[in-house]
Write a protein that holds these residues in place. Structure first.
Motif, short mmCIF file in Angstrom:
data_model
loop_
_atom_site.label_atom_id
_atom_site.label_comp_id
_atom_site.label_asym_id
_atom_site.label_seq_id
_atom_site.Cartn_x
_atom_site.Cartn_y
_atom_site.Cartn_z
N UNK A 195 0.82 -1.20 0.00
CA UNK A 195 0.00 0.00 0.00
C UNK A 195 0.86 1.26 0.00
N UNK A 196 1.88 1.24 0.83
CA UNK A 196 2.68 2.45 1.06
C UNK A 196 4.10 2.05 1.37
N UNK A 197 5.05 2.82 0.87
CA UNK A 197 6.46 2.51 1.09
C UNK A 197 7.23 3.77 1.47
N UNK A 198 7.99 3.67 2.55
CA UNK A 198 8.86 4.77 2.97
C UNK A 198 10.30 4.39 2.65
N UNK A 199 11.00 5.26 1.93
CA UNK A 199 12.38 4.98 1.53
C UNK A 199 13.31 6.06 2.06
N UNK A 200 14.11 5.69 3.07
CA UNK A 200 15.16 6.57 3.60
C UNK A 200 14.65 7.96 3.94
N UNK A 201 13.50 8.04 4.60
CA UNK A 201 12.91 9.36 4.86
C UNK A 201 13.56 10.03 6.06
N UNK A 202 13.78 11.34 5.93
CA UNK A 202 14.29 12.17 7.00
C UNK A 202 13.38 13.39 7.15
N UNK A 203 13.10 13.76 8.38
CA UNK A 203 12.30 14.95 8.67
C UNK A 203 13.04 15.77 9.71
N UNK A 247 6.16 6.51 -1.08
CA UNK A 247 5.59 6.01 -2.33
C UNK A 247 4.25 5.31 -2.08
N UNK A 248 3.13 5.95 -2.44
CA UNK A 248 1.84 5.25 -2.37
C UNK A 248 1.72 4.32 -3.58
N UNK A 249 1.36 3.08 -3.35
CA UNK A 249 1.26 2.12 -4.45
C UNK A 249 -0.19 1.84 -4.82
N UNK A 250 -0.92 1.31 -3.88
CA UNK A 250 -2.29 0.88 -4.19
C UNK A 250 -3.26 1.52 -3.21
N UNK A 251 -3.13 2.84 -3.04
CA UNK A 251 -3.95 3.53 -2.04
C UNK A 251 -4.10 5.00 -2.41
N UNK A 252 -5.27 5.57 -2.05
CA UNK A 252 -5.55 6.99 -2.24
C UNK A 252 -5.74 7.63 -0.86
N UNK A 253 -5.51 8.95 -0.75
CA UNK A 253 -5.72 9.62 0.54
C UNK A 253 -7.11 9.42 1.12
N UNK A 254 -8.11 9.33 0.26
CA UNK A 254 -9.49 9.16 0.73
C UNK A 254 -9.75 7.78 1.33
N UNK A 255 -8.79 6.86 1.19
CA UNK A 255 -8.94 5.51 1.73
C UNK A 255 -8.21 5.33 3.06
N UNK A 256 -7.73 6.45 3.62
CA UNK A 256 -6.98 6.43 4.87
C UNK A 256 -7.77 7.11 5.98
#
Length: 237
Positions: A4-12, A62-71
């Protein structure tokens, strides 16, 4: 299982202070991930970054198989949210607003789903009350109901049991478990209840700003991080 969703090396970062550093993981359909760590480890910040509510310093979501309205998302409450001038019914139904598109009304299914969650969370008697007049525990149940109504593929929860009594907390975990197992709704939850997290979740993400562990819950209990948190160093944010 599809991703559904993938985080790759994220920094905040906030100004020059690093809040989340080089975190990578993925959320699959029907997954159940609990995010654990000490105070200041970046747990709430990570959720906001995943939802696009705050910018990344680097890396990508990276959203793969999901939309914001489905969260469905239940954040930690702020004073502004506590004073929101609307009825309980309006707050709950707003969880489906993104799915109604340009339609000026809610469908029968929206109301039926709301009725089911309202019953589960024992909110029927306060539907017509003003949200701002409720106690903290009642407001938390209303926001939880709203998030459940919004969640179609993913439910994101930041300390969802805060302000709930033991009975409602137990019912809440039962509802979330049912959504996850029967309807394959993925769950990402920040929690300070270490034992419950390990018992309920399929995967644990332990943060120390960086990800010090991401993997199956049954393997997490063998780590130093798990025993350290059990020693009384867990937190509420």
């Amino acid at each position: 299982m599809s991703i559904l969703l993938e985080a790759k090396n994220i920094c905040v970062s906030y100004e020059k202070a690093l809040a989340v550093g080089d975190v990578s993981f993925r959320v699959e359909e029907g997954d159940y991930i609990c995010v654990l760590g000490e105070n200041g480890a970046g747990k709430s910040t990570l959720l906001k970054a995943l939802l696009g509510l705050i910018p990344l310093k680097s890396g990508e979501i990276l959203p793969h198989n999901i939309k914001p309205s489905q969260i469905g998302y239940l954040p930690q409450q702020t004073q502004v949210q506590k004073d929101f001038p609307a009825s309980v019914r309006e707050v709950i139904l707003s969880g489906r607003a993104a799915k109604t598109g340009k339609l000026p009304f809610f469908r029968d299914k929206d109301r039926a789903d709301m009725k089911a969650y309202v019953q589960m969370l024992n909110l029927k008697d306060i539907l017509n009350r003003s949200y701002r007049e409720l106690s903290g525990g009642q407001q938390q149940r209303v926001l939880l109901c709203r998030a459940l109504l919004a969640a179609e593929k993913l439910l994101v929860l930041d300390e969802p049991a805060a302000g709930l009594d033991a009975v409602i907390t137990h019912e809440f975990y039962h509802i979330v478990g049912h959504l996850n197992k029967e309807k394959k709704v993925a769950v990402i939850m920040v929690s300070h209840d270490i034992r419950c997290a390990v018992r309920e979740a399929k995967h644990i993400l332990h943060l120390k700003k960086e990800a010090s562990y991401f993997g199956p819950s049954e393997d997490y209990v063998k780590t130093r991080d798990y025993h350290y948190l059990l020693g009384g160093c867990c937190d509420h944010a």
